[in-house]
Every structure is written in structure tokens, then in C-alpha cells.
Design an enzyme around this catalytic site. Structure first.
Site, PDB file in Angstrom:
ATOM      1  N   TYR A 167      35.934 -29.065  13.333  1.00 43.97           N
ATOM      2  CA  TYR A 167      35.132 -30.104  12.693  1.00 43.97           C
ATOM      3  C   TYR A 167      35.759 -30.663  11.417  1.00 43.97           C
ATOM      4  O   TYR A 167      35.207 -31.562  10.797  1.00 43.97           O
ATOM      5  CB  TYR A 167      33.749 -29.538  12.332  1.00 43.97           C
ATOM      6  CG  TYR A 167      33.013 -28.993  13.525  1.00 43.97           C
ATOM      7  CD1 TYR A 167      32.440 -29.850  14.457  1.00 43.97           C
ATOM      8  CD2 TYR A 167      32.908 -27.618  13.737  1.00 43.97           C
ATOM      9  CE1 TYR A 167      31.769 -29.357  15.564  1.00 43.97           C
ATOM     10  CE2 TYR A 167      32.235 -27.118  14.841  1.00 43.97           C
ATOM     11  CZ  TYR A 167      31.672 -27.984  15.746  1.00 43.97           C
ATOM     12  OH  TYR A 167      31.013 -27.495  16.846  1.00 43.97           O
ATOM     13  N   HIS A 174      31.035 -36.213  10.295  1.00 40.53           N
ATOM     14  CA  HIS A 174      29.920 -35.386   9.828  1.00 40.53           C
ATOM     15  C   HIS A 174      30.320 -34.510   8.631  1.00 40.53           C
ATOM     16  O   HIS A 174      29.463 -33.989   7.934  1.00 40.53           O
ATOM     17  CB  HIS A 174      29.443 -34.502  10.982  1.00 40.53           C
ATOM     18  CG  HIS A 174      27.962 -34.415  11.139  1.00 40.53           C
ATOM     19  ND1 HIS A 174      27.063 -35.311  10.603  1.00 40.53           N
ATOM     20  CD2 HIS A 174      27.200 -33.499  11.808  1.00 40.53           C
ATOM     21  CE1 HIS A 174      25.829 -34.952  10.929  1.00 40.53           C
ATOM     22  NE2 HIS A 174      25.883 -33.858  11.659  1.00 40.53           N
ATOM     23  N   ASN A 180      22.842 -28.064  10.891  1.00 41.54           N
ATOM     24  CA  ASN A 180      21.407 -27.986  11.172  1.00 41.54           C
ATOM     25  C   ASN A 180      20.679 -26.880  10.414  1.00 41.54           C
ATOM     26  O   ASN A 180      19.456 -26.859  10.402  1.00 41.54           O
ATOM     27  CB  ASN A 180      21.170 -27.803  12.669  1.00 41.54           C
ATOM     28  CG  ASN A 180      21.669 -28.974  13.478  1.00 41.54           C
ATOM     29  OD1 ASN A 180      22.120 -29.983  12.940  1.00 41.54           O
ATOM     30  ND2 ASN A 180      21.599 -28.851  14.784  1.00 41.54           N
ATOM     31  N   ASP A 193      26.866 -37.607   5.227  1.00 38.67           N
ATOM     32  CA  ASP A 193      27.191 -38.823   5.985  1.00 38.67           C
ATOM     33  C   ASP A 193      25.930 -39.605   6.340  1.00 38.67           C
ATOM     34  O   ASP A 193      24.858 -39.033   6.485  1.00 38.67           O
ATOM     35  CB  ASP A 193      27.939 -38.449   7.266  1.00 38.67           C
ATOM     36  CG  ASP A 193      27.133 -37.502   8.154  1.00 38.67           C
ATOM     37  OD1 ASP A 193      26.885 -36.359   7.721  1.00 38.67           O
ATOM     38  OD2 ASP A 193      26.717 -37.908   9.259  1.00 38.67           O
ATOM     39  N   ASN A 246      19.946 -34.007  10.513  1.00 38.07           N
ATOM     40  CA  ASN A 246      19.490 -32.629  10.679  1.00 38.07           C
ATOM     41  C   ASN A 246      19.790 -31.731   9.476  1.00 38.07           C
ATOM     42  O   ASN A 246      19.034 -30.805   9.195  1.00 38.07           O
ATOM     43  CB  ASN A 246      20.059 -32.027  11.957  1.00 38.07           C
ATOM     44  CG  ASN A 246      19.437 -32.654  13.183  1.00 38.07           C
ATOM     45  OD1 ASN A 246      18.281 -33.075  13.158  1.00 38.07           O
ATOM     46  ND2 ASN A 246      20.198 -32.747  14.252  1.00 38.07           N
TER      47      ASN A 246
END
Length: 187
Positions: free
Chosen positions: A14, A19, A66, A91, A112
Site C-alpha cells: 500500500y 489512500h 478501517n 485522502d 472508513n
């Protein structure tokens, strides 16, 4: 003590995704301040920097987006950090890539990570710095889009947004958030 929180997802997979732009701002500040995030506790990585304005903590929750609130609330409770002394960087799909929007409160807007923070902090009233990542192209699902890397064309404006976001955080260390909002909103 003030707390600057960058939201994102841990791990190489990631690392440079849309994100994770909150992580990128915290990494940039850590580099500029020579304050590497070496402390691993509260389900996150953090550092404490002694600056002329006072102590400042940089935090990257490692709970995945999350569940960000778990890390943030545990750290705030332990150190006795008040809501007025935090800023959350993340973001935003509804802003053009690289545009900043600073607010003092608001809903999660479908994000989230912010939903988790609101749930764990018990309020929507905390400082936020949103960085635009634009909307996905027609036909692309939002989860696929936010976990995608920025295009070559977007990289310069995103790099600039990271620097402007860091400057906004540094300004907040010595000025009221309302002044910071007036100076950096829409930039």
C-alpha cells in the site's frame, strides 16, 4: 503535546497508494524534523519531537485504515492528549488531486478511517486536513481506485500537496487552527 496523525494502510503493498497520502505527510514531517517513527506501541508507529513550539507527536496507525480509531484513541488516552490538539490527515475523493481542505469538524463522508476515529473518539469535532485524490474514472470501483498508485502526471501535484500539508501542520503548532484554515484552504 500536539498530535499529527496520518491515515493509511501498513505494508509495502500500500506504500505509494492514494489512500496512504496521510502516511506520506507524516513521513515527510518526520524526515524534515529528523524524528523517525521508531516507537511501536498503541497499534501504530510514532515519534515525539521537541520543537520550539513544544512537544509534537507524529503517528501512523498500523491497524489498517478501517480501524484507525483504535490506535489514535489508545495513544490519546495514554498521553492525555485533548481533541483540540490533534490533526488528522487523509485522502479525499471529492477534491481534485492535490487540493487541500481543512476543517474543524464534520461527518466521515464515507471515509472508513474517519468513521473509525469518530466511533472511538465519540465526536466529529476534531481538526482534519483532507488532500484531494480525485474521483475514479467511470467504471472503476472506489476500493480499487484508492489502492492504486498516482499516475505520473499526478505525482508533481501530489508531492506539492504533501509539502503544503506539512507546512499547514507546522503553522498549526503556533497559530489557531482557524488561521491555518484561512491560510491553506483550497491551496
Amino acid at each position: 503535546m500536539k498530535l499529527i496523525i496520518g491515515l493509511g494502510n501498513p505494508g509495502k503493498t500500500y506504500e505509494d497508494t492514494r489512500h496512504n497520502i496521510g502516511f506520506k505527510v507524516v513521513d515527510y514531517l518526520a524526515s524534515q524534523w529528523n524524528a523517525p517513527l521508531t516507537q511501536a506501541k498503541f497499534k501504530g508507529m510514532y515519534s515525539i519531537s521537541h520543537r520550539p513550539e513544544g512537544k509534537v507527536m507524529l503517528l501512523k496507525p498500523l491497524t489498517y485504515m478501517n480501524l484507525s480509531g483504535e490506535s489514535v484513541s489508545a495513544l490519546m488516552d495514554y498521553y492525555g492528549i485533548e481533541l483540540k490538539d490533534i490533526i488528522v490527515i487523509y485522502d479525499d475523493l471529492d477534491l481534485p488531486a492535490g487540493q487541500l481542505r481543512l476543517r474543524q469538524k464534520g461527518s466521515a463522508g464515507g471515509h472508513n478511517g474517519i468513521k473509525s476515529l469518530i466511533q472511538h473518539l465519540g465526536t466529529q469535532e476534531f481538526n482534519r486536513l483532507r488532500i484531494g485524490i480525485s474521483r475514479p474514472p467511470a467504471g472503476m470501483k472506489v476500493p480499487d481506485y484508492v489502492l492504486q498508485r498516482f499516475s505520473k502526471e499526478e505525482i508533481p501535484e501530489v508531492a506539492d500537496a504533501i509539502k503544503r500539508s506539512a507546512a499547514a501542520c507546522e503553522t498549526w503548532l503556533s497559530k489557531p487552527y482557524l488561521e491555518v484554515m484561512n491560510q491553506f484552504n483550497g491551496a
